[in-house]
Write a protein that holds these residues in place. Structure first.
Motif, PDB file in Angstrom:
ATOM      1  N   UNK A  65      18.195  26.117  12.705  1.00 60.13           N
ATOM      2  CA  UNK A  65      17.223  25.023  12.639  1.00 60.13           C
ATOM      3  C   UNK A  65      16.915  24.614  11.203  1.00 60.13           C
ATOM      4  N   UNK A  66      16.817  23.304  11.004  1.00 65.11           N
ATOM      5  CA  UNK A  66      16.426  22.736   9.718  1.00 65.11           C
ATOM      6  C   UNK A  66      15.337  21.703  10.002  1.00 65.11           C
ATOM      7  N   UNK A  67      14.223  21.794   9.278  1.00 64.63           N
ATOM      8  CA  UNK A  67      13.098  20.888   9.514  1.00 64.63           C
ATOM      9  C   UNK A  67      13.128  19.761   8.482  1.00 64.63           C
ATOM     10  N   UNK A  68      13.251  18.525   8.975  1.00 68.18           N
ATOM     11  CA  UNK A  68      13.263  17.347   8.108  1.00 68.18           C
ATOM     12  C   UNK A  68      12.276  16.325   8.685  1.00 68.18           C
ATOM     13  N   UNK A  69      11.023  16.341   8.246  1.00 69.60           N
ATOM     14  CA  UNK A  69      10.017  15.410   8.774  1.00 69.60           C
ATOM     15  C   UNK A  69      10.327  13.954   8.409  1.00 69.60           C
ATOM     16  N   UNK A  70       9.770  13.037   9.203  1.00 72.90           N
ATOM     17  CA  UNK A  70       9.918  11.601   8.930  1.00 72.90           C
ATOM     18  C   UNK A  70       8.864  11.156   7.920  1.00 72.90           C
ATOM     19  N   UNK A  71       9.042  11.561   6.695  1.00 76.00           N
ATOM     20  CA  UNK A  71       8.078  11.180   5.666  1.00 76.00           C
ATOM     21  C   UNK A  71       8.489   9.851   5.019  1.00 76.00           C
ATOM     22  N   UNK A  72       7.653   9.399   4.097  1.00 74.48           N
ATOM     23  CA  UNK A  72       7.835   8.070   3.507  1.00 74.48           C
ATOM     24  C   UNK A  72       8.664   8.078   2.229  1.00 74.48           C
ATOM     25  N   UNK A  73       9.373   6.975   2.015  1.00 76.25           N
ATOM     26  CA  UNK A  73       9.811   6.620   0.671  1.00 76.25           C
ATOM     27  C   UNK A  73       8.594   5.935   0.048  1.00 76.25           C
ATOM     28  N   UNK A  74       7.801   6.681  -0.682  1.00 80.12           N
ATOM     29  CA  UNK A  74       6.506   6.196  -1.148  1.00 80.12           C
ATOM     30  C   UNK A  74       6.647   4.935  -2.003  1.00 80.12           C
ATOM     31  N   UNK A  75       7.614   4.923  -2.901  1.00 79.42           N
ATOM     32  CA  UNK A  75       7.775   3.764  -3.775  1.00 79.42           C
ATOM     33  C   UNK A  75       8.073   2.498  -2.983  1.00 79.42           C
ATOM     34  N   UNK A  76       8.823   2.664  -1.890  1.00 76.87           N
ATOM     35  CA  UNK A  76       9.163   1.502  -1.059  1.00 76.87           C
ATOM     36  C   UNK A  76       7.935   1.016  -0.298  1.00 76.87           C
ATOM     37  N   UNK A  77       7.274   1.926   0.416  1.00 76.48           N
ATOM     38  CA  UNK A  77       6.138   1.530   1.248  1.00 76.48           C
ATOM     39  C   UNK A  77       4.993   0.993   0.398  1.00 76.48           C
ATOM     40  N   UNK A  78       4.671   1.689  -0.657  1.00 77.85           N
ATOM     41  CA  UNK A  78       3.551   1.257  -1.503  1.00 77.85           C
ATOM     42  C   UNK A  78       3.927   0.087  -2.415  1.00 77.85           C
ATOM     43  N   UNK A  79       5.220  -0.229  -2.432  1.00 80.24           N
ATOM     44  CA  UNK A  79       5.669  -1.350  -3.251  1.00 80.24           C
ATOM     45  C   UNK A  79       5.575  -2.699  -2.560  1.00 80.24           C
ATOM     46  N   UNK A  80       5.297  -2.687  -1.238  1.00 74.60           N
ATOM     47  CA  UNK A  80       5.140  -3.962  -0.546  1.00 74.60           C
ATOM     48  C   UNK A  80       3.888  -4.667  -1.076  1.00 74.60           C
ATOM     49  N   UNK A  81       3.971  -5.951  -1.402  1.00 73.02           N
ATOM     50  CA  UNK A  81       2.809  -6.648  -1.974  1.00 73.02           C
ATOM     51  C   UNK A  81       1.664  -6.744  -0.976  1.00 73.02           C
ATOM     52  N   UNK A  82       0.453  -6.615  -1.477  1.00 76.78           N
ATOM     53  CA  UNK A  82      -0.737  -6.729  -0.638  1.00 76.78           C
ATOM     54  C   UNK A  82      -1.000  -8.208  -0.321  1.00 76.78           C
ATOM     55  N   UNK A  83      -1.169  -8.493   0.934  1.00 76.69           N
ATOM     56  CA  UNK A  83      -1.461  -9.850   1.395  1.00 76.69           C
ATOM     57  C   UNK A  83      -2.974 -10.081   1.277  1.00 76.69           C
ATOM     58  N   UNK A  84      -3.370 -10.863   0.292  1.00 73.20           N
ATOM     59  CA  UNK A  84      -4.802 -11.087   0.057  1.00 73.20           C
ATOM     60  C   UNK A  84      -5.455 -11.844   1.211  1.00 73.20           C
ATOM     61  N   UNK A  85      -4.658 -12.592   1.947  1.00 76.35           N
ATOM     62  CA  UNK A  85      -5.199 -13.301   3.101  1.00 76.35           C
ATOM     63  C   UNK A  85      -5.704 -12.347   4.166  1.00 76.35           C
ATOM     64  N   UNK A  86      -5.002 -11.239   4.351  1.00 81.24           N
ATOM     65  CA  UNK A  86      -5.430 -10.226   5.323  1.00 81.24           C
ATOM     66  C   UNK A  86      -6.726  -9.571   4.852  1.00 81.24           C
ATOM     67  N   UNK A  87      -6.788  -9.239   3.572  1.00 85.70           N
ATOM     68  CA  UNK A  87      -8.014  -8.633   3.040  1.00 85.70           C
ATOM     69  C   UNK A  87      -9.196  -9.586   3.172  1.00 85.70           C
ATOM     70  N   UNK A  88      -8.956 -10.861   2.957  1.00 86.80           N
ATOM     71  CA  UNK A  88     -10.005 -11.870   3.049  1.00 86.80           C
ATOM     72  C   UNK A  88     -10.540 -11.988   4.469  1.00 86.80           C
ATOM     73  N   UNK A  89      -9.631 -11.952   5.440  1.00 86.71           N
ATOM     74  CA  UNK A  89     -10.035 -12.086   6.851  1.00 86.71           C
ATOM     75  C   UNK A  89     -10.987 -10.987   7.290  1.00 86.71           C
ATOM     76  N   UNK A  90     -10.816  -9.807   6.718  1.00 82.73           N
ATOM     77  CA  UNK A  90     -11.583  -8.653   7.196  1.00 82.73           C
ATOM     78  C   UNK A  90     -12.526  -8.088   6.132  1.00 82.73           C
ATOM     79  N   UNK A  91     -12.950  -8.919   5.181  1.00 84.16           N
ATOM     80  CA  UNK A  91     -13.753  -8.408   4.069  1.00 84.16           C
ATOM     81  C   UNK A  91     -15.209  -8.124   4.438  1.00 84.16           C
ATOM     82  N   UNK A  92     -15.699  -8.701   5.533  1.00 85.34           N
ATOM     83  CA  UNK A  92     -17.123  -8.542   5.869  1.00 85.34           C
ATOM     84  C   UNK A  92     -17.361  -7.632   7.073  1.00 85.34           C
TER      85      UNK A  92
END
Length: 395
Positions: free
Chosen positions: A184-211
């Motif tokens: 047995x070899x354990x290989x979890x489904x972890x993230x490529x952090x640079x890829x996932x965190x590199x996606x640009x933040x959509x300010x429109x989404x933040x605006x919709x839910x800011x309140x």
């Protein structure tokens, strides 16, 4: 080393297959990927240095894949394609992703000349019990999950190495009678952090839910994921958090049940169904959250696998409230990045969310702990090492 990988679906997409192949290529191996072609893609294509070979597969192959361990038709149909692929590639090792196509690969390797790695992304026989078509005619009577479970054990016993996603999955395999823990070899489904965190933040989404006080869930919204538990918890939370908002990012055929539940509880102002969204937008939704949730219901599959969403939540530095499925509970408690509620218990889920609502310092600290854990441990650069070590020793 020339590694032949086998996938019973069309590629891309499959993030686990891609992550593993690229990591092995970066170590100097050649990876050739056998893929079935259901939508007239090119027969051969190189994707990020993965040499993809697609074999035509029509409706017959697709339909019989569901009966792969009921009738041998599926394996008889794909067997000559696999033999052709192996002759063409001349690999040093065979790497089979999931069990659907595995029997045909073993047939093609009857001599046993090539080592076989069986990579089980999930406990397929267990999760099949949750498939809607297996709960009604004709699937209920044509597909026997006990037979699939028996075959899964046989395949693990035949394989030279078995790749699993969690320690809990290994413990379960051992309980089935696969006692050679060295395979047995354990290989979890972890993230490529640079890829996932590199996606640009959509300010429109933040605006919709800011309140609003946002509770975010991402991924498949099926009932077994506890989305109904989250909605019922919201019926409790709205009394103490007037601006609370549950944001469900994802979809499932069972969404109609969730919509009816929201309507019956008069929660239309408190629940937002975002539907399917590309993963590139997930960081934006998670960034908009005060708390992220993973309220999976208990079953053997959820108990022994990680939901990718918990790593996504941690990577954006958000506190998590998750159910007590052992695999994810272990991560949250070990890394002190979230609170645990009893699966299926909306009162306990609401209580844990309220704990964080009233304790902003704790909420902030849990998020910070999760982010640090992703940086140091729960990322692909760390977890891929087990896979790389496997191929350093297998031949």
């Amino acid at each position: 080393m020339r590694i032949a990988m086998f996938l019973d679906t069309t590629f891309p997409p499959d993030s686990r297959v891609e992550n593993e192949a690229i990591s092995l290529i970066q170590e100097g191996h050649e990876v050739f990927l056998f893929s079935l072609n259901y939508d007239k893609r090119p027969e051969q294509e190189e994707i990020r240095n993965i040499k993809v070979r697609r074999y035509p597969a029509g409706k017959l192959v697709y339909k019989f894949s569901a009966l792969a361990y009921t009738l041998p038709v599926y394996h008889l149909l794909v067997y000559p394609k696999i033999v052709d692929f192996i002759k063409e590639v001349k690999p040093h090792a065979l790497h089979v992703h999931d069990m659907v196509i595995a029997r045909a690969v073993f047939w093609a390797n009857r001599s046993g000349n090539l080592p076989v790695v069986l990579d089980l992304h999930e406990n397929r026989p267990v999760i099949m019990k949750e498939y809607s078509h297996l709960k009604k005619f004709p699937g209920k009577y044509m597909i026997n999950t006990k037979t699939w479970a028996k075959k899964q054990v046989e395949l693990m016993q035949k394989a030279d190495k078995v790749v699993l996603v969690t320690e809990e999955a290994m413990d379960e395999a051992i309980s089935y009678g696969v006692f050679d823990t060295n395979k047995f070899v354990i290989v979890p489904n972890t993230l490529h952090v640079d890829v996932f965190c590199g996606y640009p933040i959509d300010k429109g989404i933040l605006k919709r839910f800011e309140n609003t006080f946002n509770i975010v869930y991402t991924g498949d919204t099926g009932l077994r994921r506890g989305t109904d538990t989250a909605i019922m918890a919201l019926n409790i939370l709205k009394e103490e958090i007037p601006n609370v908002k549950l944001i469900l990012v994802g979809q499932n055929s069972e969404d109609v049940v969730l919509h009816k539940l929201v309507k019956s509880l008069k929660l239309e102002d408190y629940v937002t169904f975002e539907g399917w969204q590309d993963v590139t937008l997930f960081p934006s939704y998670i960034e908009a959250a005060e708390i992220c949730i993973c309220p999976l219901k208990r079953n053997l599959h959820h108990d022994t696998t990680f939901a990718n969403k918990i790593f996504q939540y941690m990577a954006i530095g958000k506190p998590i409230v998750a159910s007590d499925c052992p695999a994810q509970k272990h991560v949250l408690e070990q890394e002190e990045c979230g609170l645990i509620h009893e699966a299926g218990n909306e009162n306990d889920l609401a209580e844990k969310i309220l704990t964080l609502y009233h304790d902003s310092a704790l909420k902030k600290q849990l998020g910070k702990n999760g982010y640090k854990a992703i940086e140091s441990r729960w990322n692909w650069d760390v977890t891929k090492k087990q896979l790389i070590n496997l191929y350093e020793t297998i031949v």
